[in-house]
Design a protein around this motif. Sequence first.
Motif, PDB file in Angstrom:
ATOM      1  N   ARG A   1      -0.743   5.688   6.185  1.00  0.00           N
ATOM      2  CA  ARG A   1      -0.915   7.009   6.765  1.00  0.00           C
ATOM      3  C   ARG A   1      -2.325   7.515   6.484  1.00  0.00           C
ATOM      4  O   ARG A   1      -2.994   7.035   5.570  1.00  0.00           O
ATOM      5  CB  ARG A   1       0.066   7.991   6.124  1.00  0.00           C
ATOM      6  N   ILE A   2      -2.711   8.517   7.247  1.00  0.00           N
ATOM      7  CA  ILE A   2      -3.977   9.193   6.978  1.00  0.00           C
ATOM      8  C   ILE A   2      -3.784  10.069   5.744  1.00  0.00           C
ATOM      9  O   ILE A   2      -2.799  10.801   5.638  1.00  0.00           O
ATOM     10  CB  ILE A   2      -4.387  10.046   8.191  1.00  0.00           C
ATOM     11  N   LYS A   3      -4.730   9.948   4.795  1.00  0.00           N
ATOM     12  CA  LYS A   3      -4.675  10.784   3.593  1.00  0.00           C
ATOM     13  C   LYS A   3      -5.899  11.677   3.575  1.00  0.00           C
ATOM     14  O   LYS A   3      -6.986  11.175   3.845  1.00  0.00           O
ATOM     15  CB  LYS A   3      -4.652   9.901   2.349  1.00  0.00           C
ATOM     16  N   PRO A   4      -5.831  12.911   3.114  1.00  0.00           N
ATOM     17  CA  PRO A   4      -4.621  13.644   2.782  1.00  0.00           C
ATOM     18  C   PRO A   4      -3.776  13.966   4.030  1.00  0.00           C
ATOM     19  O   PRO A   4      -4.314  13.834   5.115  1.00  0.00           O
ATOM     20  CB  PRO A   4      -5.179  14.924   2.139  1.00  0.00           C
ATOM     21  N   PRO A   5      -2.546  14.428   3.827  1.00  0.00           N
ATOM     22  CA  PRO A   5      -1.895  14.725   2.543  1.00  0.00           C
ATOM     23  C   PRO A   5      -1.528  13.449   1.778  1.00  0.00           C
ATOM     24  O   PRO A   5      -1.154  12.460   2.368  1.00  0.00           O
ATOM     25  CB  PRO A   5      -0.623  15.454   2.970  1.00  0.00           C
ATOM     26  N   PHE A   6      -1.644  13.540   0.461  1.00  0.00           N
ATOM     27  CA  PHE A   6      -1.253  12.425  -0.389  1.00  0.00           C
ATOM     28  C   PHE A   6       0.253  12.462  -0.628  1.00  0.00           C
ATOM     29  O   PHE A   6       0.877  13.520  -0.460  1.00  0.00           O
ATOM     30  CB  PHE A   6      -2.009  12.504  -1.714  1.00  0.00           C
ATOM     31  N   PRO A   7       0.820  11.329  -1.028  1.00  0.00           N
ATOM     32  CA  PRO A   7       2.272  11.308  -1.265  1.00  0.00           C
ATOM     33  C   PRO A   7       2.738  12.378  -2.237  1.00  0.00           C
ATOM     34  O   PRO A   7       3.854  12.876  -2.112  1.00  0.00           O
ATOM     35  CB  PRO A   7       2.510   9.905  -1.841  1.00  0.00           C
ATOM     36  N   ALA A   8       1.883  12.751  -3.181  1.00  0.00           N
ATOM     37  CA  ALA A   8       2.288  13.766  -4.156  1.00  0.00           C
ATOM     38  C   ALA A   8       2.670  15.083  -3.474  1.00  0.00           C
ATOM     39  O   ALA A   8       3.426  15.880  -4.012  1.00  0.00           O
ATOM     40  CB  ALA A   8       1.155  14.016  -5.156  1.00  0.00           C
ATOM     41  N   VAL A   9       2.142  15.290  -2.282  1.00  0.00           N
ATOM     42  CA  VAL A   9       2.464  16.509  -1.536  1.00  0.00           C
ATOM     43  C   VAL A   9       3.457  16.204  -0.411  1.00  0.00           C
ATOM     44  O   VAL A   9       4.473  16.881  -0.269  1.00  0.00           O
ATOM     45  CB  VAL A   9       1.178  17.140  -0.956  1.00  0.00           C
ATOM     46  N   ALA A  10       3.152  15.206   0.381  1.00  0.00           N
ATOM     47  CA  ALA A  10       4.028  14.845   1.500  1.00  0.00           C
ATOM     48  C   ALA A  10       4.170  13.333   1.539  1.00  0.00           C
ATOM     49  O   ALA A  10       3.366  12.640   2.157  1.00  0.00           O
ATOM     50  CB  ALA A  10       3.449  15.372   2.815  1.00  0.00           C
ATOM     51  N   GLY A  11       5.172  12.831   0.843  1.00  0.00           N
ATOM     52  CA  GLY A  11       5.381  11.388   0.775  1.00  0.00           C
ATOM     53  C   GLY A  11       6.600  10.973   1.556  1.00  0.00           C
ATOM     54  O   GLY A  11       6.672  11.191   2.761  1.00  0.00           O
ATOM     55  N   LEU A  12       7.578  10.409   0.844  1.00  0.00           N
ATOM     56  CA  LEU A  12       8.794   9.948   1.499  1.00  0.00           C
ATOM     57  C   LEU A  12       9.504  11.119   2.181  1.00  0.00           C
ATOM     58  O   LEU A  12       9.752  12.153   1.557  1.00  0.00           O
ATOM     59  CB  LEU A  12       9.712   9.301   0.453  1.00  0.00           C
ATOM     60  N   TYR A  13       9.851  10.955   3.437  1.00  0.00           N
ATOM     61  CA  TYR A  13      10.466  12.019   4.257  1.00  0.00           C
ATOM     62  C   TYR A  13       9.658  13.317   4.203  1.00  0.00           C
ATOM     63  O   TYR A  13      10.213  14.415   4.212  1.00  0.00           O
ATOM     64  CB  TYR A  13      11.917  12.285   3.817  1.00  0.00           C
ATOM     65  N   GLN A  14       8.346  13.160   4.073  1.00  0.00           N
ATOM     66  CA  GLN A  14       7.426  14.312   3.966  1.00  0.00           C
ATOM     67  C   GLN A  14       7.680  15.169   2.721  1.00  0.00           C
ATOM     68  O   GLN A  14       7.319  16.337   2.676  1.00  0.00           O
ATOM     69  CB  GLN A  14       7.487  15.188   5.240  1.00  0.00           C
TER      70      GLN A  14
ATOM     71  N   GLU B   1       0.877  -1.186   0.000  1.00  0.00           N
ATOM     72  CA  GLU B   1       0.000   0.000   0.000  1.00  0.00           C
ATOM     73  C   GLU B   1       0.905   1.223   0.000  1.00  0.00           C
ATOM     74  O   GLU B   1       1.895   1.265   0.734  1.00  0.00           O
ATOM     75  CB  GLU B   1      -0.897  -0.026   1.242  1.00  0.00           C
ATOM     76  N   GLU B   2       0.568   2.248  -0.799  1.00  0.00           N
ATOM     77  CA  GLU B   2       1.600   3.237  -1.099  1.00  0.00           C
ATOM     78  C   GLU B   2       2.101   4.023   0.113  1.00  0.00           C
ATOM     79  O   GLU B   2       3.296   4.276   0.225  1.00  0.00           O
ATOM     80  CB  GLU B   2       1.179   4.161  -2.235  1.00  0.00           C
ATOM     81  N   THR B   3       1.225   4.384   1.039  1.00  0.00           N
ATOM     82  CA  THR B   3       1.749   5.139   2.183  1.00  0.00           C
ATOM     83  C   THR B   3       2.453   4.214   3.178  1.00  0.00           C
ATOM     84  O   THR B   3       3.408   4.617   3.843  1.00  0.00           O
ATOM     85  CB  THR B   3       0.641   5.929   2.905  1.00  0.00           C
ATOM     86  N   ALA B   4       2.003   2.958   3.257  1.00  0.00           N
ATOM     87  CA  ALA B   4       2.695   1.995   4.117  1.00  0.00           C
ATOM     88  C   ALA B   4       4.076   1.689   3.548  1.00  0.00           C
ATOM     89  O   ALA B   4       5.044   1.497   4.284  1.00  0.00           O
ATOM     90  CB  ALA B   4       1.880   0.716   4.246  1.00  0.00           C
ATOM     91  N   LEU B   5       4.151   1.660   2.213  1.00  0.00           N
ATOM     92  CA  LEU B   5       5.447   1.458   1.557  1.00  0.00           C
ATOM     93  C   LEU B   5       6.410   2.577   1.940  1.00  0.00           C
ATOM     94  O   LEU B   5       7.585   2.345   2.247  1.00  0.00           O
ATOM     95  CB  LEU B   5       5.236   1.410   0.042  1.00  0.00           C
TER      96      LEU B   5
END
Lengths: 436, 205
Positions: free
Chosen positions: A190-203, A174-178
């Motif tokens: 993670r709780i979305k939003p924020p989506f990874p496109a905004v705050a993903g890896l290392y925020q 799952e993308e945020t768990a990844l």
Amino acid sequence: MAYERVLTKHVNEPHSYTLDFYLTQQRGYEALRKALTLDPNDIIEQVKASGLRGRGGAGFPTGLKWQFVLKDTPKPKYICCNADESEPGTFKDHVLMERNPHLLIEGCAVACYAIGAKVAYIYIRGEFYHVQQVLEAEIENAYKAGYLGKNIFGSGFDCDVYVHRGAGAYEAGEETALIESLEGKRAQPRIKPPFPAVAGLYQRPTAVNNVETLCNVPLIVLYGSEWFAGLGPEKNGGPKLFCISGHVKQPGVYEASMHTTLRELVFDYAGGMIDDRPLKAIIPGGSSVPLLLPDQLDTPASFDAVQKAGSLLGSAGLIVMNDSVCMVWLAMNLLHFYRHESCGKCTPCREGTDWLFKLLGRLEAGEGRQKDLDLLYRVSNNIVGKTLCAFGDAAATPVISTMKLFRQEYEAHVREGRCPLPAPWRASRPLFAGAH
Amino acid sequence: MEYAPAKFHKSARTLPEPGEAFAFTPENQAKFDAYVTRYPPDQRKSAILYALYLAQGQQGYLTRAAMQHVAQQIRCTPAEVEDVVSYYTMFFTKPVGKYVLNVCRTLSCALLGAERVTEELSAVLGIKPGETDPTGTFTLVEVECLGACDRAPVVMINDTDWHERLAPEHVRRFVEDLRARGKAALSGCHLHKEQGAGGGGQGAR
Ligand SMILES: Cc1cc2nc3c(=O)[nH]c(=O)nc-3n(C[C@H](O)[C@H](O)[C@H](O)COP(=O)(O)O)c2cc1C
Ligand code: FES
């Protein structure tokens, strides 16, 4: 079958994974060279025009996902390639990584350029050690030849690609768990939003893309979005890998267009049913999607057509079952999986999968009661839509789907006080006798 | 009055065994130091799984001492390391056999006899899933889908090697073969072997 394969054409030739083979037989790294002369936004537009939809499960348009990645930010950005491949019934990405790794490496580099990232992490499941060996060796060769690293083709563009090994967790797909797992934590969403496109890896802004998705990107750059879209039905363009397993004569990975029907996949590509026994049901998109019945086999295997038929194409993992399969057993087998893999973060999923598994086990052991059937429904419906990620819905699906289509089998378990269909390939002792 | 008597503490959490003093060998230390540069300098924690694989490879399983060493390397707390270790299925906190037989039990493998493979292995080795045989040669584990469902039933040996299409009736011979020939007895991953010959999948036709 006039379709000519583009992703897996060469996978069974002995040296298909080498850089030399890729350069000479597959126009290797031409797409990257071309991409670096274009404006990154043009690449995103091209991918959008191609209609490429994510191959990891959700079928979300890839170009759109890239467009959402935050542009005006001083923060570094990332591509995370999802090579977790853990949806039961799915086994396509490892073929690409093992036999055509440079296509993925090139895809990662083009994707990085398109969204303005300099680093791609390929998150590979821990069990794919042998695949990782091949992939890492070929990444090194790509560095040596100047297709990765600093100032690629003298364009000023730098790109690093690293492999990150997981350690056994379905939820890590799952993308945020990844992303959490990549950060060195438990693989929990993670709780979305924020989506990874905004705050993903290392925020930081991140795009998570499946292996097969990224492998399509160089093809789009090289041959154009029209060519790509033209390979399949409207909005379902491009080549598609189908994983066919279960009671078929020739299980395997098959590349076809999404015009191909489920019947063709099962009976032509995979050679039909073992011992020519009747087909009872098929799961068309990995264990998380509803079952389809034999009279639905003429459905084209496209995202939209399969959805219209009442299921989902998901990760295109077709699990084919003959008439020896008990549907209560099937639900129990899959709920064992979901119960084991639930990350534990959301209560409905963590507790619900355990309840469902125990109820199904009780039915299979012949100790089920009539009211258990209602309870199964109630517990399932208390999971669906009540969790942070799609895992919860996926976990309830085998129960909801089999109860809808095969209610009479559930009733028979209660009435007869035993499983009416104990197939010879199952354990001779029931897994669950006496458990409450 | 007694404050918080023991029966209030219902958690089943057991501390990992302390184990002997642990530190990476110089080779592993060098590997770790090289690996950790893949991540931004303030994100060392990303290297935690890698560090744990190194520690497990060095010692066979993870003790509290090993986790403490990993915590030092990562610069996090030992509790954070234990948190990660207890989540992922590929880490062991107890000694395991020389060959850990991870039998896939999920749907596609089960449809082709995986439940019976486990039963046969259990009978031949005299152990239940989760146990190690008295000679310390085999540990039997049931795992979920390994991502090779077209080669069902699939077994992963340790965390590196595969054996595919293990039919229940071949189990006894497979175990004897593994005892006699070691990893040479394994089929490996099909793609390494079956280029152009037999089996399913398009390339093979
Ligand atoms: C429980 C769960 C497991 C998933 N597992 C995978 C996986 O193993 N591989 C994958 O590519 N996507 C997986 N996904 C989908 C990803 O969340 C995500 O949609 C995908 O990586 C996006 O890439 P795509 O747009 O290229 O498909 C999973 C999703 C969920 C909810
Ligand atoms: S079900 Fe066993 S490998 Fe997928």
